[in-house]
Scaffold this active site. Structure first.
Site, PDB file in Angstrom:
ATOM      1  N   THR A   1      -7.432  24.716  -3.274  1.00 29.97           N
ATOM      2  CA  THR A   1      -8.182  25.977  -3.196  1.00 29.97           C
ATOM      3  C   THR A   1      -8.722  26.232  -1.791  1.00 29.97           C
ATOM      4  OG1 THR A   1     -10.120  24.771  -3.975  1.00 29.97           O
ATOM      5  CG2 THR A   1      -8.841  25.949  -5.604  1.00 29.97           C
ATOM      6  N   THR A   2      -9.231  25.178  -1.148  1.00 29.88           N
ATOM      7  CA  THR A   2      -9.759  25.357   0.205  1.00 29.88           C
ATOM      8  C   THR A   2      -8.618  25.689   1.157  1.00 29.88           C
ATOM      9  OG1 THR A   2     -11.348  23.629  -0.352  1.00 29.88           O
ATOM     10  CG2 THR A   2     -11.230  24.284   1.945  1.00 29.88           C
TER      11      THR A   2
ATOM     12  N   ASP B   1     -10.116  17.724 -12.859  1.00 27.24           N
ATOM     13  CA  ASP B   1      -9.204  17.960 -11.738  1.00 27.24           C
ATOM     14  C   ASP B   1      -8.030  16.989 -11.788  1.00 27.24           C
ATOM     15  OD1 ASP B   1     -10.843  19.938 -10.866  1.00 27.24           O
ATOM     16  OD2 ASP B   1     -11.729  18.813  -9.203  1.00 27.24           O
TER      17      ASP B   1
HETATM   18  P1  ADP Z   1      -8.237  21.639  -1.298  1.00 21.03           P
HETATM   19  O1  ADP Z   1      -9.326  22.375  -1.983  1.00 21.03           O
HETATM   20  O2  ADP Z   1      -7.400  22.549  -0.468  1.00 21.03           O
HETATM   21  O3  ADP Z   1      -7.465  20.756  -2.200  1.00 21.03           O
HETATM   22  P2  ADP Z   1      -9.322  19.188  -0.239  1.00 21.03           P
HETATM   23  O4  ADP Z   1     -10.688  19.031   0.324  1.00 21.03           O
HETATM   24  O5  ADP Z   1      -9.038  18.564  -1.547  1.00 21.03           O
HETATM   25  O6  ADP Z   1      -8.995  20.722  -0.227  1.00 21.03           O
HETATM   26  O7  ADP Z   1      -8.305  18.622   0.863  1.00 21.03           O
HETATM   27  C1  ADP Z   1      -6.933  18.595   0.614  1.00 21.03           C
HETATM   28  C2  ADP Z   1      -6.193  18.170   1.855  1.00 21.03           C
HETATM   29  O8  ADP Z   1      -6.636  16.884   2.270  1.00 21.03           O
HETATM   30  C3  ADP Z   1      -4.719  18.064   1.587  1.00 21.03           C
HETATM   31  O9  ADP Z   1      -4.033  18.677   2.662  1.00 21.03           O
HETATM   32  C4  ADP Z   1      -4.461  16.561   1.587  1.00 21.03           C
HETATM   33  O10 ADP Z   1      -3.157  16.229   2.021  1.00 21.03           O
HETATM   34  C5  ADP Z   1      -5.497  16.091   2.567  1.00 21.03           C
HETATM   35  N1  ADP Z   1      -5.852  14.670   2.425  1.00 21.03           N
HETATM   36  C6  ADP Z   1      -6.273  13.997   1.335  1.00 21.03           C
HETATM   37  N2  ADP Z   1      -6.472  12.671   1.624  1.00 21.03           N
HETATM   38  C7  ADP Z   1      -6.161  12.524   2.934  1.00 21.03           C
HETATM   39  C8  ADP Z   1      -6.145  11.422   3.858  1.00 21.03           C
HETATM   40  N3  ADP Z   1      -6.508  10.193   3.486  1.00 21.03           N
HETATM   41  N4  ADP Z   1      -5.754  11.664   5.123  1.00 21.03           N
HETATM   42  C9  ADP Z   1      -5.414  12.910   5.500  1.00 21.03           C
HETATM   43  N5  ADP Z   1      -5.404  13.969   4.709  1.00 21.03           N
HETATM   44  C10 ADP Z   1      -5.763  13.794   3.442  1.00 21.03           C
END
Ligand code: ADP
Ligand code: MG
Length: 536
Positions: free
Chosen positions: A94-95, A386
């Protein structure tokens, strides 16, 4: 000077036209993205949301922030609904959707300023989306191990709750998703078939799945047995009440005898229903609405244990696991409507008696969300929701993409190479689109205190240098280093990335299409009766 006709018609509105409408809308979108970009990724910060009453929620979830915010600007509201639709469809990303939309718009505005018409940009953005989607399918692959499947769900929870709880809830979500695999239904099957029950006893890490229905109910008659090793169950989606004596309907009660015979008939009707259940060997009866007091003894005498007053969803789940069919009218129940349960027992949760009924058909279950305080339980439940949302959708579409900005870096490079094959100015739009994709790795870098430009350059170079696994090299924000995302366990589902990109492009284009913003003005001519009355 004579006013043009259409302007006269619009004299009660404020008007933003052409370029200034676009500037205003883009500003609103960028401001909104600014409110959530610092939450992106596991290193993202939390937001504290304070409601009018003063109650506060701390969250790391973009869509929660946006849905709580009081936003008036129409373009900003459009972005919020895009992110809500991402939440409904994919349960994650979503973000990402919001910051992508804002970046696409900002880059589009720059092109407009240098003389490119918005319709060219919209067209270029569509072409870029189609090409990116095709390339995404090309990059994606199926999970290679159970550990990879876990990693996908854990990535979607990263940063939301502490990591040992993440691992536990991921296990539960995958177990529940597996139990639903192969069931017919839509994406929201996981909401319908999985009952969430918050339980005070135990810690969040002791949350568990019960492959049966746990219901906050006790049997109607304590004289019936509390437990059972199984038997035949009937589910009535209605009631077992007496027919009401309608007083408006003119039954003329001429003697006490007539009234008595009316009651007797009603009683006989109930008795017939109980006899019918007995003849079908039913020993467990579950009724959605009420059961008449006088039916209780009849049921007990017939060897039937009865329960009443349920939510319809609970009955549907119970019907599923016991293979019964819910009937509206207990007089019409047939042999094939009756199901079988494998055990029934009474258990105490949160100090309240509950009944657990198990069946052998599967397809529905209860998750006991434990936790020592309401806030902990709610947080655990949100995280479980989720995780299950992602795990369940993954059973339908298991294709995976690298996280950590790797996919977006690769797609940006791919689009830059693709752009020259397109005609004229659309090329510029495709390049602007490619640059917009890089907002994901840029923001991930920023949120972990790294220099975004360095990160983009390093990742692009590393992807080019590795001809085999290049596209899977991204930023692991936990180490702050570039890494192969499958090895680092940072993996996103294809359906999340795909939906985020389509949703963002659609939202950006629908804002680019707006050429005129008309704001209705408060009509100064309408007398304010209320304040005049107050003066009297
Ligand atoms: P959204 O609401 O868009 O899902 P999040 O705060 O959950 O936002 O962030 C999702 C993003 O974070 C994705 O692009 C995912 O690949 C990235 N992500 C998750 N864990 C890691 C990590 N350990 N290192 C780098 N990126 C990560
Ligand atoms: Mg997420």
């Amino acid at each position: 000077m004579v006013e043009p006709e259409h302007d006269a018609a619009l004299e009660d509105t404020d008007r933003l036209h052409g370029r200034s409408a676009l500037v205003d809308n883009v500003k609103a979108a960028v401001a909104l993205a600014g409110a959530v970009r610092s939450t992106l990724g596991p290193r993202g910060l939390d937001k504290m949301l304070v409601e009018e009453g003063g109650s506060a929620t701390v969250t790391n979830d973009g869509v929660t922030v946006l849905q709580t915010a009081k936003v008036e600007h129409p373009a900003a509201r459009l972005l919020i609904s895009t992110s809500s639709s991402q939440d409904r469809a994919a349960r994650d990303g979503t973000t990402t959707t919001v910051i992508l939309t804002a970046e696409m718009l900002q880059n589009a505005l720059e092109l407009v300023r240098s003389g490119v018409h918005p319709s060219i940009i919209m067209n270029g953005y569509q072409i870029a989306l189609a090409e990116a989607l095709a390339e995404m399918e090309h990059m994606a692959r199926a999970p290679q191990s159970e550990a990879e499947r876990r990693a996908v769900v854990e990535t979607s929870l990263a940063g939301k709750i502490d990591s040992s709880l993440t691992a536990h809830l991921t296990g539960l979500a995958l177990e529940a998703a597996d139990a639903l695999a192969g069931e017919e239904g839509d994406a929201d099957l996981e909401r319908l078939r999985v009952k969430r029950l918050m339980v005070r006893d135990g810690t969040a890490r002791e949350s568990e799945i019960v492959h049966g229905m746990v219901l906050a109910k006790s049997r109607m008659d304590m004289a019936t047995p509390a437990n059972s090793d199984g038997g035949r169950i009937a589910i009535v989606d209605g009631d077992l009440e007496n027919a009401k004596l309608e007083l408006e309907a003119s039954i003329e009660v001429t003697s006490t005898g007539a009234l008595r015979s009316f009651h007797e008939r009603a009683r006989e009707r109930l008795q017939e229903q109980v006899e019918l259940l007995k003849s079908l060997d039913v020993d467990l009866l579950v009724v959605r609405d009420g059961v008449a007091e006088e039916a209780i003894t009849m049921l007990t005498n017939a060897g039937i244990t009865a329960y009443r007053r349920f939510e319809r969803e609970d009955l549907e789940r119970l019907a599923r696991i016991t293979g019964s069919t819910m009937v509206r009218d207990a007089r019409r129940i047939k042999k094939e409507d009756v199901g079988t349960y494998s055990s029934r027992s009474e258990q105490t949760f949160s100090g309240v008696k509950h009944t657990r009924i198990d069946g052998s058909e599967g397809g529905a279950m209860t998750v006991l969300i434990r936790g020592t305080s309401p806030a902990v339980r709610e947080e655990a439940q949100r995280a479980f929701d989720d995780a299950l949302g992602v795990a369940h959708r993954l059973s339908g579409d298991s294709q995976l993409l690298p996280g950590g900005g790797a996919s977006q870096i690769h797609l940006a490079r791919h689009l830059r190479a693709f752009a020259p094959s397109q005609s004229g100015r659309e090329q510029l739009a495709i390049e602007a689109y490619a640059a917009a994709l890089e907002i994901v790795p840029r923001t991930l870098a920023e949120n972990s205190g790294l220099d975004p430009i360095d990160v983009i350059l390093t990742l692009s170079a590393a992807q080019v240098a590795d001809s085999e696994n290049g596209p899977w090299i991204g930023l692991d924000v936990m180490s702050g280093e570039k890494a192969r995302m499958d090895e680092a366990g940072v993996i996103d589902p294809l359906f999340v990335v795909r939906h985020a990109l389509s949703g963002a492009t659609e939202a950006a284009n629908s804002i680019l299409r707006i050429d005129d913003v008309l704001w209705a003005k408060q009509d100064a001519q309408t007398p304010d009766w209320q304040s005049e009355m107050d003066q009297d």
